[in-house]
Design an enzyme around this catalytic site. Sequence first.
Site, PDB file in Angstrom:
ATOM      1  CG  LEU A 272      -2.134  -0.876   1.144  1.00  0.00           C
ATOM      2  CD1 LEU A 272      -2.837  -0.917   2.477  1.00  0.00           C
ATOM      3  CD2 LEU A 272      -3.074  -0.357   0.067  1.00  0.00           C
ATOM      4  NE  ARG A 273       7.069   1.315   1.673  1.00  0.00           N
ATOM      5  CZ  ARG A 273       7.488   1.371   2.922  1.00  0.00           C
ATOM      6  NH1 ARG A 273       7.655   2.524   3.492  1.00  0.00           N
ATOM      7  NH2 ARG A 273       7.754   0.285   3.588  1.00  0.00           N
ATOM      8  N   GLY A 274       2.717   2.524  -2.191  1.00  0.00           N
ATOM      9  CA  GLY A 274       2.563   3.288  -3.418  1.00  0.00           C
ATOM     10  C   GLY A 274       1.402   4.253  -3.332  1.00  0.00           C
ATOM     11  CB  VAL A 277       4.389   7.400  -1.799  1.00  0.00           C
ATOM     12  CG1 VAL A 277       5.261   8.365  -2.562  1.00  0.00           C
ATOM     13  CG2 VAL A 277       5.143   6.816  -0.632  1.00  0.00           C
TER      14      VAL A 277
END
Lengths: 335, 526
Positions: A272-274, A277
Site C-alpha cells: 500500500l506504500r505506493g 506516497v
Amino acid sequence: MKQPFPFSAIVGQDDMKTAMILTAIDPSIGGVLVFGDRGTGKSTAVRALAALLPPIHAVRGCPVNSAKPDDCPDWAEGVGTATHDIPTPVVDLPLGASEDRVTGALDIEKALTRGEKAFQPGLLAAANRGYLYIDEVNLLEDHIVDLLLDVAQSGENVVEREGLSIRHAARFVLVGSGNPEEGELRPQLLDRFGLSVDVASPTDIEARIDVIKRRDAYETDHSAFMLRWQAEDAALRDRIVTARTALTKLKTDDTVLRDIAELCLKLGSDGLRGELVLLRAARAFAAFRDDTALTRKHIRAVAPLALRHRLRRDPLDDAGSGARVTRTVEDILGA
Amino acid sequence: MSDLGLITALLRADAGLGGVILRARMGPAQAAALELLDRVLGPGPKLHPTMGPDALDGGLDVTASLAAGELRRTTGLLARPGPLRLPMAERATPWLATRLAAHLDEDATILIAVDEGIEDEAVPAPIAARCAFHVTLADRAAAHDTPVAGTCPAGVGVPDDIVAQIVTLAATLGIHDPRGPLLTLRAARGIAALDRRGTVTLTDATRAAELVLAPRATQIPEPPAPDAAPEPPQPQADPDPGTQIPEDILLDAVRAALPPDLLAKLAQKADRSAKGTGAGAKRQGNRRGRPLPARASGTGRVDLIATLRAAAPWQTIRRRADPVRTGPIVRKSDLRHRRYEEKSDRLLIFTVDASGSAALARLAEAKGAVELLLAEAYARRDHVALIAFRGDGAELLLPPTRSLVQTKRRLAALPGGGGTPLAHGLRKAQAVAVTARRKGMTPTMILLTDGRSNIALDGSRDRKQAAADVTRIARALRGLDALVIDTGKRPEPALQSLARDLNAPYLPLPRADAARLSQVVGAALT
C-alpha cells in the site's frame, strides 16, 4: 568554502526539481532516488536543496538536533536548554562508511584513554530531522543497506553492541543518487524511497549551452551570479513555506482516492506504500501550485514519480517503467 | 609548445582545471613527465590507491593518544598543501574515487594521477570526469620544454558563439557530461591568458578541444560527405558569413587528435558497461563475513576485549613505571584489530534442453553432473540451479541450492520431449541470475542443448521469430558468465553464433557423460 550552485539556476531536469521540492514540502513522502548518467546535476541539486530549505529550531548542543530539551537523548553530554536556528542538516553518507560510523558506537578513544563507557553518535544521529544523502547508492555495501532499511522504516536507531544499549530518534529524508549502469538497487531499498526520478543529459543543444554558460558564470563571476539567483531561491523557499501551511487546509475528495487505488491496482505495485506516497505527493504538488482541492491533474503529474520504481521489472522491456505508468495513467484517468 | 608543457602551464595558472591523468607504464617517459610536473607545480602529498578515511582526512593518532592519556588526532593528507599525486590510479577503491572527486569539487586542488592500467583497466570515472587532461604517453621519453609563466585566466572573455561551438562539438563526439565542455572552456581561457590576450579566439578553443575533448570522445563523428560543396541555399537569413565560425574547423582539429585506437577502446567500453555489476557486486557477499581471530596489525576496528587481554599481563609493570595514571594502561602494541573474511559464492545455473529424442539421456547426465558438482560444493562454495526447457516453456526444476538431499529428491523424475523453446530457457536463466546477483552470488550459466530454437517467446512455432528472440535475450544476457555446451553429434552453427552473442566459450561435447561434464565445467570456469 564556495556557496553551492543555486537550485533555481539548474537548467531543465524539471522532474528532479519537482521531486525534491515535494519532499521539502512534506518530508513524510519519504525521499527521492535520482538515477542517471554522470554530470546530469544529481549531486548539484542535492547540495543546492540544502541551501533552499528553511532553517529548523534545535536544542543547542544536541547530537540529534532535537526540537525540545525533553527530546534530547539521555546519553548526550553538554546539552543546554536553549534552542537556536540551524540550517536543515544534509548529511553525506560516503561509500565505504563503516557500520560504526553510520549507527554510532562505543567511543573507543574515551574507553581506552579515560576508561569511560560513552556513546559516539554516528551519521544517523546527525541526519535526524534533515536529509541523508547517499551518492552512488547502488554501490553501497549490503550490510549498510540492511541497517538503513531498518532505521528508515522505524525512524529510530537502536544500537546494541559492546555493552551499549542506546536508542535515539533518526527520522530523515533519504536522498540517493546513482548510475544504473554500475549496479542495481535491491527492491526493498527502492521501496523506501518515496519518489524516483530518471535524469538524462539534455538532448537539445540550446539547453546544453545554457548549462555551460550558467556553470561558467558560477565559476568565473561568482558573486554576481549568486546575487542574481539567490533572489529566485528565496522566492522558491517562500513558496515551499507557504505550501507547508496550505497542505493542512487542502481538500481531498473520495473520488480522487478511488482514482489512486484503481491506478495502483492496475499497475500491480506491491503493498500500500505506493498509494500513500502518491496521495501525499499529489497533495504536496497541489499545495505548491496554490490549488485548494486535489484533482486528477495533480495525480497525473506525480504518478510517474511515485510509482515508477514500484513495478515488477521486466528485464526485456527497454522502454522502462516510467512509460508503463504514463500509459496506465492515461488509460484510467483519461489523457 | 608540447602538449604536456602546455598542460603544465595551464594547471599552474588555474587549479580549477582539476588535474591530469597520465596513462603510461613505468618507464623513462613517465619519469620525465612526472619530473616536469613536480618541477613546475611544486611538491605535494602522495596518495596510495587503497588509502582509507584515516589517512586522507585524519584519524586517531594511537601512539600519541595512548602516551598522553587523551585524544590526539593526525592531520589527513588532503589537508596538506600542494598538488595531490596518485600513482596506480586504476587501482583506486570506489571510496577513494568518490572522496577525491568531492575534494576536487570543493577545493581548487590539482590531482596528478598516473594510470598504469593495461587493456580495459582505467581510472575510476568520478576522478576521470574531473581531471581536464588525459594524456597517453608514448613509451620513449620525449623532451619537454619548460612552460612559460602564465597569468590568471579569470578575466578572459569568451564570445558566445565559441561557447556554442564547444558545446555542439562535445555533443557530436558523444560527450554527455557537461564537465567536458566546461573544462574545455576553462582551458581555452587559460591558453588565451598564456598569450596575454583578453578574449578567447577560435585557435585557443581548437587547441583546448584537442587536449580536453578528444580523449573523452565516445563516438567518432561522421566524416563530412565528399559532395558537400554545392550547399543548398540557407533558409535562414545569414547577413554576414564572415563572423560565422566554420563548423568544421574545430571538428577537424579534434578528429586529428582523436586517439588512433578509439574504436577498439569503444568496443571495450561497451563490453564493460554491459556487465553492469560495477564494483559493488564484487565486494558484497551473501554472508556478512566470517570473523577471524583478531590481529595486532591492521586498519579495521579495534577489538576491545582482545586488546585488554593483550594489555592485562603488563599492568603491574606499567603501573610501577607510571604510578599517576588511572585506569588500564594500554600501549599501541596491545591493540588488536578485528578481521573478517568475505567471499562471494558462485551459482551454476544449468539450463538444459529437455526436448526431442536425446532429452532423457541429456537430462540424466546433467543431473549426474549437478550431483557431482554439489558433492564437491563444500570445498568449492558452489550453489547449483537447474532449468529445463521443453514443449512451450521453461521450468525451474531446482532452485539455487547447495543441498544434495534436496537435489536428489527434486530431480528424481524429469519429463522430456516436445519443441525447443530456447528463448524461454534463457529468460528463466536470466531471472535466476538477477536474483542470485542481488544476493551477492556470482552466477554462471551452463547451457546444454543440441538443437536450434523453434518456439518463439509468444509460443508460436516460428523458427525465424524464435531465432530473433534468442539473439535478443542473449545480447541482454551479455556480461553473465556462461558456457555453451553442444551435445549434438555435429557442431551446430546456430549455437556457435549464440555463444558469440553471449560472449561465452562454445564447447562441442557429443555423448557427454556426467563425470566429463562436471570436469569440463570445473575446468572452463575456474
